[in-house]
Design a protein around this motif. Structure first.
Motif: not given
Length: 645
Positions: A388-395, A406-411, A418-422, A535-539
């Motif tokens: 589900g990590r492709m939700l990040l660019p989708a958002l 919110r999702e990035s902080r939860a991850l 980590g932030w670099k990967s995010i 992917l929800r709340n960092g999970q």
């Protein structure tokens, strides 16, 4: 699983018994229990039958209902027998005594070229209609059974394996060097070409009609990029997912003999085992769960974030099921002997020779313990365990920056990324290709470049403009992230054809591999639901955690590292250096291998064999990927050229 072949002449003499015998003999390496042929005038169909389901005892292929009615040969398994029987109005008492092949023939007689749309399962089949002189071929949407064909002067032939077609003297064995170069460059297997000139691959989800010398292929199934499933509650997705998964597993347990399964410390095979074991327990049957582990006493280094021994985590699942026999598998097989064997069974070289060692060790162990069916989870990443990590660019694409934050902080809080990967995952899809490539090289070196992964000769890559071919095949040589999880998964589904792998299992150990995670219904569901179910709340893998959090042990669910299969591969390879050097000598004498492969670089790698550093990405790329892949393709070339000394 049977293997099939046939030949149709459009003119000239009738099919000879010699041609029929040649095809049957070519299929004999797939260990048939019985082989039969149907031959009439200018047509012959052959089937080398191996029985895996209870209903296979009724199989009498090639199948013909008499006279000039259609004749069928079938390889595979049907998963919707009852539904099909209802549509065809076949009484249930009659269905119990019908092999899958008989149902497929009835479906073809009822619906003709539309029949594959009504079938669920792993299959490839051919039907010859004498009255209309029409040949029909079809493969299932996931390509779980291979099928190749050749159209020659005045004749048409097909077979489960390309090598079987070469048994016919009128079909020359000539390698397609451009396709092999693309294969070396990891360009997706798109289109009907094979590794041999003049031999075409029937693509997954396609059917073919040959009549009056004309050939027409049609795609009858594609996974929808537009279909969406919206359910009222989050829990509804979990319930529907469990139903699809149980259906996918249950229909693959229809078998004679014992049931085996891969069991790693990952999510896919463990989920398959966790679902299969209770179902088998209801039938008072056991599940033979095979886990590959390194040699005894192995304490070598592993790359960061990986663990070498998957045995303990797998055992934590096995102990929950009294009917699960957990079997640890170690192998001391050699890469080159495996490559030599593989080239005899399948129609293309191995891309991951180290994985083949432990996979075949499991196949052999399964056969030794009476298992005729082995469950796998090769397609799980596309559905079951999609993270589900492709939700990040989708958002970001949807203009929802606060939801992204919110999702990035939860991850980050969960320790999942980590932030670099995010930032890389989130912004990479929107970068120009050149910028992403430059930043990737600065961050981790040019490890994604073609010549770090492939032994393709640079001159050939330049002459064929491999980069342009890769882009045409939608392969990103820079491995820039995708911004759409559904599109990324569809790309993978259409670029991979595993049919030959299942053929290899049949030849190697007489077993059939079945993958519940490749169930079309399960994949269609997972592709259609919202990405925030994964992917929800960092999970990450949120759907899987909710569905099987009570079935999988914490050692698997919350593992901080990922299992590394064949962690001791470099020890095995190191003992083969002399054999590798001798093989390079033989490859230098092969005009095709010498042209396609960078043999000088491969020999230099052999001369510079490291004593340490086997966890470094550049070392893994140079030896596990580039060198072993190059040897795999080279040996395949040499064997197909006939240089077997």
């Amino acid at each position: 699983m049977s293997t099939i072949a046939g030949i149709i002449r459009r003119q000239g003499d009738a099919i000879s018994q010699d041609d029929t015998e040649r095809l049957l003999q070519a299929l004999a390496i797939y260990r048939p229990e019985v082989s039969r042929a149907w031959r009439r005038n200018q047509a012959a169909l052959v089937c080398s039958l191996r029985r895996f389901t209870p209903e296979d005892v009724f199989d009498r292929q090639p199948l013909n209902n008499g006279g000039n009615k259609p004749v069928l040969v079938f390889s595979g398994r049907l998963d919707n027998r009852d539904e099909l029987a209802q549509k065809l109005r076949i009484p249930s008492a009659q269905v119990r005594n019908m092999a899958d092949s008989a149902l497929v023939l009835s479906a073809y007689e009822a619906w003709g070229e539309e029949s594959p749309r009504h079938l669920l399962g792993d299959f490839a089949f051919a039907v010859w209609s004498p009255l209309t002189e029409c040949l029909f071929l079809a493969r299932d949407p996931m390509g779980m059974r291979p099928l190749y064909w050749h159209q020659g002067k005045g004749f048409f032939a097909f077979a489960s394996a390309a090598q079987a077609l070469h048994a016919l003297p009128q079909i020359p064995r000539e390698l397609d060097q451009e396709r092999l170069a693309e294969y070396l460059a990891l360009i997706p297997w798109v289109g009907p070409s094979s590794c041999f000139l003049g031999i075409q691959r029937l693509e997954p989800g396609h059917h073919l009609i040959m009549q009056n010398g004309s050939v027409r292929t049609t795609c009858y199934h594609r996974f929808s990029a537009e279909r969406r499933i919206e359910l009222p509650q989050d829990e509804d997705y979990v319930e529907a997912f469990r139903e699809h998964m149980e259906t996918a597993v249950r229909c693959r347990l229809r078998a004679r003999g014992e049931i085996g399964a891969h069991l790693s410390s990952g999510f896919d095979s463990s989920s398959v085992c966790a679902v299969a074991a209770p179902i088998l327990a209801e039938r008072n049957k056991k599940l033979l769960a095979f886990t590959h582990v390194p040699r005894e006493g192995f304490d070598g280094p592993t790359p960061r974030g990986r663990h070498a021994d998957e045995g303990p985590a797998a055992a934590a699942l096995a102990v929950r099921h009294p009917n699960m026999d957990h079997i640890l598998i170690r192998t001391d097989e050699r890469h080159l002997s495996e490559l030599d064997r593989h080239s005899q069974h399948t129609s293309r070289p191995l891309l991951n020779p180290s994985n083949a060692l432990w996979i075949n060790a499991i196949r052999n162990a399964a056969e030794a313990r009476g298992a005729r069916v082995v469950l796998t989870g090769q397609w799980g990443n596309m559905g079951l365990s999609f993270d589900g990590r492709m939700l990040l660019p989708a958002l970001l694409r949807q203009g929802r920056p606060w939801a992204w934050l919110r999702e990035s902080r939860a991850l980050q809080r969960q320790g999942a990324m980590g932030w670099k990967s995010i930032l890389s995952q989130s912004l990479g899809p929107f970068m120009p290709e050149w910028l992403w490539s430059r930043l990737s090289r600065q961050r981790r070196g040019d490890l994604s470049g073609l010549f770090r992964l492939s032994a393709l000769h640079p001159d050939v890559a330049h002459a064929l403009d491999i980069r342009a071919r890769a882009e045409k095949g939608k392969l990103r040589l820079s491995y820039r992230p995708w911004h759409d999880g559904r599109a990324a998964r569809l790309m993978v589904l259409y670029r991979v054809d595993l049919g030959d792998s299942y053929l290899d299992a049949l030849a190697q150990a007489g077993v059939v591999e079945r993958d519940p995670t490749a169930d079309v219904r399960l994949l269609e569901f997972c592709l259609a639901i919202p990405e925030n179910q994964f992917l929800r709340n960092g999970q990450m893998r949120w759907l899987l955690h909710r569905a099987y959090g009570d079935r999988l042990p914490p050692e698997i669910l919350y593992a901080r590292s990922k299992g590394l299969q064949s962690a001791d591969w470099y020890e095995t390879a190191g003992r083969e250096r002399d054999e590798m050097a001798a093989e390079l000598d033989r490859l230098e004498a092969s005009p095709t291998a010498a042209r396609l492969l960078d043999l000088k670089a491969m020999r230099q790698a052999l001369d510079d064999w490291p004593t340490t550093g086997w966890t470094r990405p550049e070392v893994i790329s140079e030896y596990k990927l580039k060198l072993l892949r190059g040897l795999s393709v080279g040996m395949f070339i040499r064997k197909m050229e006939g240089g077997n000394e």
